[in-house]
Enzyme design. Structure first.
Site, PDB file in Angstrom:
ATOM      1  N   CYS A  86       0.815  -1.217   0.000  1.00 25.46           N
ATOM      2  CA  CYS A  86       0.000   0.000   0.000  1.00 25.46           C
ATOM      3  C   CYS A  86       0.852   1.272   0.000  1.00 25.46           C
ATOM      4  CB  CYS A  86      -0.994  -0.034   1.169  1.00 25.46           C
ATOM      5  SG  CYS A  86      -2.414   1.086   0.925  1.00 25.46           S
ATOM      6  N   HIS A 194      -3.024  -5.565   0.870  1.00 27.12           N
ATOM      7  CA  HIS A 194      -2.467  -5.742   2.216  1.00 27.12           C
ATOM      8  C   HIS A 194      -2.453  -7.220   2.633  1.00 27.12           C
ATOM      9  CE1 HIS A 194      -2.381  -1.555   3.842  1.00 27.12           C
ATOM     10  NE2 HIS A 194      -3.405  -1.344   3.025  1.00 27.12           N
ATOM     11  N   GLU A 196      -0.750  -8.527   4.914  1.00 31.57           N
ATOM     12  CA  GLU A 196      -0.644  -8.595   6.384  1.00 31.57           C
ATOM     13  C   GLU A 196      -2.007  -8.528   7.061  1.00 31.57           C
ATOM     14  OE1 GLU A 196      -0.694  -4.155   5.574  1.00 31.57           O
ATOM     15  OE2 GLU A 196      -0.007  -5.988   4.561  1.00 31.57           O
TER      16      GLU A 196
END
EC number: 6.3.5.3
Length: 222
Positions: A86, A194, A196
């Site tokens: 990002c 993303h 994560e």
């Protein structure tokens, strides 16, 4: 295995990224943007998502000139791994570490949703845990995720198999549906989604976990 996660004013995904690294077995250190050096023996640097410096200028432009960014560039130049989701992807393009630019979404609106990505390249430490052509579901949350590059750059990315991920249905206008790109040595990965945020079952999806495990396995095998 050692990871460092950079922290800029406005970062809001730095802890998420650190948790994902730790979940894959990394000893992880947070590094404030005003530091001028990375900790010793760092294997991978994570450049997190968020709104560094409030996105007051071009997204990532100020962060790319923070004191720690020189150490980040030096780490990559030495062949160290860098992972940047990002806003981190935006920072790497502003720092000249990856080609292209991230512009405002084609609809000029912030997008927050889970998107399907197709794995385009598995010949990297980040993507070896996937199968080529595999479709995974990863969250996105951005206003400037529209990946743009000149025709020569796009041809080079395609010709050298440096497109890591592509949107199945492009949500933001990104050229050729590009969601993530690798550096020529395949040790730097920038991507708008993303992983994560999809790294454990409690997130609802865990398709991102393979990226962190794959990197850990590559370092152990090295």
């Amino acid at each position: 295995m050692k990871a460092a996660v950079l922290v800029f004013p406005g970062s809001n995904c730095d802890r998420d990224l650190a948790v994902a690294f730790r979940g894959a077995g990394f000893d992880t250190t947070m590094v404030w943007h005003k530091e001028t050096e990375l900790p010793q023996d760092i294997d991978v640097v994570g450049v997190p998502g968020g709104f560094s410096y409030g996105d007051y200028l071009r997204c990532g432009a100020i962060a790319a000139r923070s004191p720690i960014s020189r150490a980040l560039i030096a780490h990559a130049d030495r062949g160290g791994y860098v992972f940047a989701p990002c806003n981190g992807f935006q920072i790497l393009t502003e720092a000249g570490m990856l080609p292209g630019a991230l512009l405002r979404n084609s609809g000029l609106k912030y997008i927050c949703q889970t998107s399907a990505l197709r794995v385009e390249e598995t010949q990297s430490a980040f993507t070896a845990g996937y199968s080529k052509g595999q479709v995974i579901e990863i969250p996105i949350a951005h206003h400037e995720g529209n990946y743009t590059a000149d025709p020569d750059t796009l041809r080079r990315l395609e010709g050298e198999n440096l497109v890591a991920f592509r949107y199945v249905a492009t949500p933001n206008g990104a050229m050729d549906g590009i969601a993530g790109v690798l550096s020529p040595n395949r040790r730097v990965l920038g991507m708008m989604p993303h992983p994560e945020r999809a790294a454990e079952p409690l997130h609802g999806k865990a398709d991102g976990a393979a990226l962190f495990r794959s990197l850990a396995q590559a370092l152990v095998a090295a």
